[in-house]
Motif scaffolding. Sequence first.
Motif, PDB file in Angstrom:
ATOM      1  N   UNK A   1      -4.107  35.338  -0.038  1.00  0.00           N
ATOM      2  CA  UNK A   1      -3.383  36.419   0.638  1.00  0.00           C
ATOM      3  C   UNK A   1      -3.694  36.190   2.217  1.00  0.00           C
ATOM      4  N   UNK A   2      -2.650  35.870   2.843  1.00  0.00           N
ATOM      5  CA  UNK A   2      -2.845  35.499   4.275  1.00  0.00           C
ATOM      6  C   UNK A   2      -2.479  36.739   5.165  1.00  0.00           C
ATOM      7  N   UNK A   3      -1.899  37.696   4.476  1.00  0.00           N
ATOM      8  CA  UNK A   3      -1.749  38.891   5.456  1.00  0.00           C
ATOM      9  C   UNK A   3      -0.655  38.633   6.432  1.00  0.00           C
ATOM     10  N   UNK A   4      -0.903  39.385   7.547  1.00  0.00           N
ATOM     11  CA  UNK A   4      -0.123  39.104   8.825  1.00  0.00           C
ATOM     12  C   UNK A   4      -0.798  37.988   9.813  1.00  0.00           C
ATOM     13  N   UNK A   5      -1.868  37.815   9.261  1.00  0.00           N
ATOM     14  CA  UNK A   5      -2.777  37.000  10.163  1.00  0.00           C
ATOM     15  C   UNK A   5      -2.455  35.439  10.414  1.00  0.00           C
ATOM     16  N   UNK A   6      -2.155  35.007   9.295  1.00  0.00           N
ATOM     17  CA  UNK A   6      -1.855  33.578   9.336  1.00  0.00           C
ATOM     18  C   UNK A   6      -0.212  33.362   8.582  1.00  0.00           C
ATOM     19  N   UNK A   7       0.493  32.287   9.106  1.00  0.00           N
ATOM     20  CA  UNK A   7       1.707  31.976   8.440  1.00  0.00           C
ATOM     21  C   UNK A   7       1.930  30.488   8.561  1.00  0.00           C
ATOM     22  N   UNK A   8       1.902  29.730   7.426  1.00  0.00           N
ATOM     23  CA  UNK A   8       1.781  28.208   7.251  1.00  0.00           C
ATOM     24  C   UNK A   8       3.545  27.988   7.614  1.00  0.00           C
ATOM     25  N   UNK A   9       3.609  26.902   8.446  1.00  0.00           N
ATOM     26  CA  UNK A   9       4.863  26.265   8.660  1.00  0.00           C
ATOM     27  C   UNK A   9       5.565  25.710   7.406  1.00  0.00           C
ATOM     28  N   UNK A  10       6.763  25.683   7.222  1.00  0.00           N
ATOM     29  CA  UNK A  10       7.480  25.169   6.078  1.00  0.00           C
ATOM     30  C   UNK A  10       7.252  23.709   5.509  1.00  0.00           C
ATOM     31  N   UNK A  11       6.932  22.912   6.788  1.00  0.00           N
ATOM     32  CA  UNK A  11       6.486  21.390   6.581  1.00  0.00           C
ATOM     33  C   UNK A  11       5.042  21.519   6.279  1.00  0.00           C
ATOM     34  N   UNK A  12       4.236  22.504   6.189  1.00  0.00           N
ATOM     35  CA  UNK A  12       2.881  22.408   5.932  1.00  0.00           C
ATOM     36  C   UNK A  12       2.044  21.631   6.655  1.00  0.00           C
ATOM     37  N   UNK A  13       2.395  21.493   8.250  1.00  0.00           N
ATOM     38  CA  UNK A  13       1.891  20.632   9.073  1.00  0.00           C
ATOM     39  C   UNK A  13       1.450  21.576  10.351  1.00  0.00           C
ATOM     40  N   UNK A  14       1.050  22.808   9.944  1.00  0.00           N
ATOM     41  CA  UNK A  14       0.657  23.706  10.992  1.00  0.00           C
ATOM     42  C   UNK A  14       0.561  24.974  10.580  1.00  0.00           C
ATOM     43  N   UNK A  15      -0.326  25.852  11.462  1.00  0.00           N
ATOM     44  CA  UNK A  15      -0.556  27.411  11.042  1.00  0.00           C
ATOM     45  C   UNK A  15      -0.234  28.073  12.131  1.00  0.00           C
ATOM     46  N   UNK A  16       0.462  29.253  12.152  1.00  0.00           N
ATOM     47  CA  UNK A  16       0.652  30.158  13.204  1.00  0.00           C
ATOM     48  C   UNK A  16      -0.324  31.345  13.004  1.00  0.00           C
ATOM     49  N   UNK A  17      -1.312  31.578  13.746  1.00  0.00           N
ATOM     50  CA  UNK A  17      -2.189  32.494  13.622  1.00  0.00           C
ATOM     51  C   UNK A  17      -2.024  33.632  14.726  1.00  0.00           C
ATOM     52  N   UNK A  18      -2.049  34.967  14.330  1.00  0.00           N
ATOM     53  CA  UNK A  18      -1.563  36.304  15.387  1.00  0.00           C
ATOM     54  C   UNK A  18      -2.975  36.406  15.993  1.00  0.00           C
ATOM     55  N   UNK A  19      -2.596  37.110  17.156  1.00  0.00           N
ATOM     56  CA  UNK A  19      -3.768  37.776  18.044  1.00  0.00           C
ATOM     57  C   UNK A  19      -4.906  38.132  17.448  1.00  0.00           C
ATOM     58  N   UNK A  20      -4.668  38.798  16.005  1.00  0.00           N
ATOM     59  CA  UNK A  20      -5.726  39.361  15.305  1.00  0.00           C
ATOM     60  C   UNK A  20      -6.943  38.314  15.129  1.00  0.00           C
ATOM     61  N   UNK A  21      -6.345  36.797  14.607  1.00  0.00           N
ATOM     62  CA  UNK A  21      -7.353  36.239  14.500  1.00  0.00           C
ATOM     63  C   UNK A  21      -8.420  35.591  15.851  1.00  0.00           C
ATOM     64  N   UNK A  22      -7.663  35.567  16.899  1.00  0.00           N
ATOM     65  CA  UNK A  22      -8.310  35.344  18.167  1.00  0.00           C
ATOM     66  C   UNK A  22      -9.448  36.499  18.331  1.00  0.00           C
ATOM     67  N   UNK A  23      -8.821  37.662  18.307  1.00  0.00           N
ATOM     68  CA  UNK A  23      -9.840  38.899  18.568  1.00  0.00           C
ATOM     69  C   UNK A  23     -10.998  38.733  17.422  1.00  0.00           C
ATOM     70  N   UNK A  24     -10.914  38.351  16.442  1.00  0.00           N
ATOM     71  CA  UNK A  24     -11.899  38.345  15.447  1.00  0.00           C
ATOM     72  C   UNK A  24     -12.658  37.200  15.599  1.00  0.00           C
ATOM     73  N   UNK A  25     -12.327  36.200  16.359  1.00  0.00           N
ATOM     74  CA  UNK A  25     -13.061  34.899  16.893  1.00  0.00           C
ATOM     75  C   UNK A  25     -14.171  35.365  17.921  1.00  0.00           C
ATOM     76  N   UNK A  26     -13.886  36.607  18.766  1.00  0.00           N
ATOM     77  CA  UNK A  26     -14.541  36.932  19.848  1.00  0.00           C
ATOM     78  C   UNK A  26     -15.737  37.391  19.212  1.00  0.00           C
ATOM     79  N   UNK A  27     -15.574  38.096  18.109  1.00  0.00           N
ATOM     80  CA  UNK A  27     -16.813  38.833  17.394  1.00  0.00           C
ATOM     81  C   UNK A  27     -17.416  38.196  16.260  1.00  0.00           C
TER      82      UNK A  27
END
Length: 511
Positions: free
Chosen positions: A330-356
């Motif tokens: 369950x990737x929620x709203x944080x991640x979205x996989x491209x249709x080609x399965x060759x990349x991941x789009x991550x929302x600012x929520x992920x970047x904020x979590x990395x800081x902590x």
Amino acid sequence: MTQDWQFDVPTAGSKRLPPDARYMEALSSQGYSFEVAIADLVDNSIDAGAKDVVIHFLRDGDQLVSLLVVDDGKGMDEETLDIAMTVGGRRDYAAGALGMFGTGLKSASLSHASGVTVVSTTKRTRAVGRRWLMEHAVSGFQCDIVAPDYAQNLIDRYDNKRPIEWQGTVVRWDGVKSFPKHGGGGQTDRYLHRTINKLGLHLGLHLHRFLARDDFNITIAVEDVRTGTVYMNFGVEPLDPFGYPVTGHSEYPRTFTASLPSVGDITLEAHIWTPKSNLDEYRAVGSVMERQGFYFYRHDRLVQAGGWNNFRQPEQHLSLARVAVDLPDDQGDAFRLTVKKSGVEATPEFSAALEKAGAPGGHTFLDYLVAAETAYRDARKRSGTTRKPVLPPGKGLDPAVRETIEDELPTIPSEEPISIRWQKIDNELFFAVDREDRTIVLNQHYRAAILGGRRGGLNDAPLIKSLMYMLLHQVFEKEYSGSREKDNLQLWQSILVSAARAELDRVADDD
């Protein structure tokens, strides 16, 4: 008169608007590269439980005629095949499945071929087949039914040669757009060498966790359809992007945890590569800027190899940093996989979590980045030299050469690269320097002799172009040329023109 804003748009009913048949053209224009498209087909084989997958290039003499992906998975009956060939066909994906959207087979195939045929058999049903031709698809979603006798014959062909034993599927591409139009003069052999090498590296990387298992294999083969001669047959080897023999930092790898409100805890396996590695596992992933960062996995399948996903900008000093991230189901709203399965789009929520993000012992993810940068700088210091930053190489140089230059030399950030191109100039000159366009111009008159009869292209003559870059990059990095530098330029011109004319004479003598 100002009206109150309506937060919900009011509606007055609905109507059905089915897609136009030209939607198939849009579907086939998703920007799939050749190797990404093939990987999408192999994903389907894995979902079908295949243990053995064969990617088969078929040629007729010098001409490539078809490409097939054959597996020994559970196969499909007629009803299941119809769903698989339906755009966005609804089916229940098993837990851990690699498929997601119901479009991969069609969009991946028709982006590279004018027709895709799928023939399949199960242990309990005879072979059935369907075919999409682009010309039929755009005229009304007309999918052809493959003649039963041919479907069985195609299955039998691979029943005799492997991998199919009792069940399996064959995906056949015809009218492959990238195949050489005229295969003579070694064009087909060069195409196969280049394409298969790139395909093997891509599959080896993105499916390395599967290929590391004892019960899964991918084979790439080339066969002549008339003579049955097999020109090539080799297994794809796993290419583990974390397969370094010795860590680049004694405190790593280390596991960090990032907490995302919409997903929960995400595990980050932070690694620091061995400096100055020549292993394919390090160098074959991409350029020095592309290979650093996050490696996202979904159900053990690598779906993004490198990149910082807007967390920070790539830079030379982080070239040893790689982080493995297994995406949750369950990737929620944080991640979205491209249709080609060759990349991941991550929302600012992920970047904020990395800081902590942190690890036991009080270590933070930001500490990891500092450690990776330190490992790179320390390796440079131990080499006993500090190399001056240069303008990066650009178009006209082979990607492998550009990658090596960027590995060996720090590049000046945010600067336009130096391009190299062939052009007609005075035959008394071998090269010209275009400061305004930041381009090294090579004399077209000498091109054929330098290539020695080989076919030209954007990235041809890598040896000559590499030497020209090394000779001339400093010219672009200075505001003006002094008398000593101008004398050097004239010296190089004289010697290179003489050498190029000697090449022309040798070509004339051979004729």
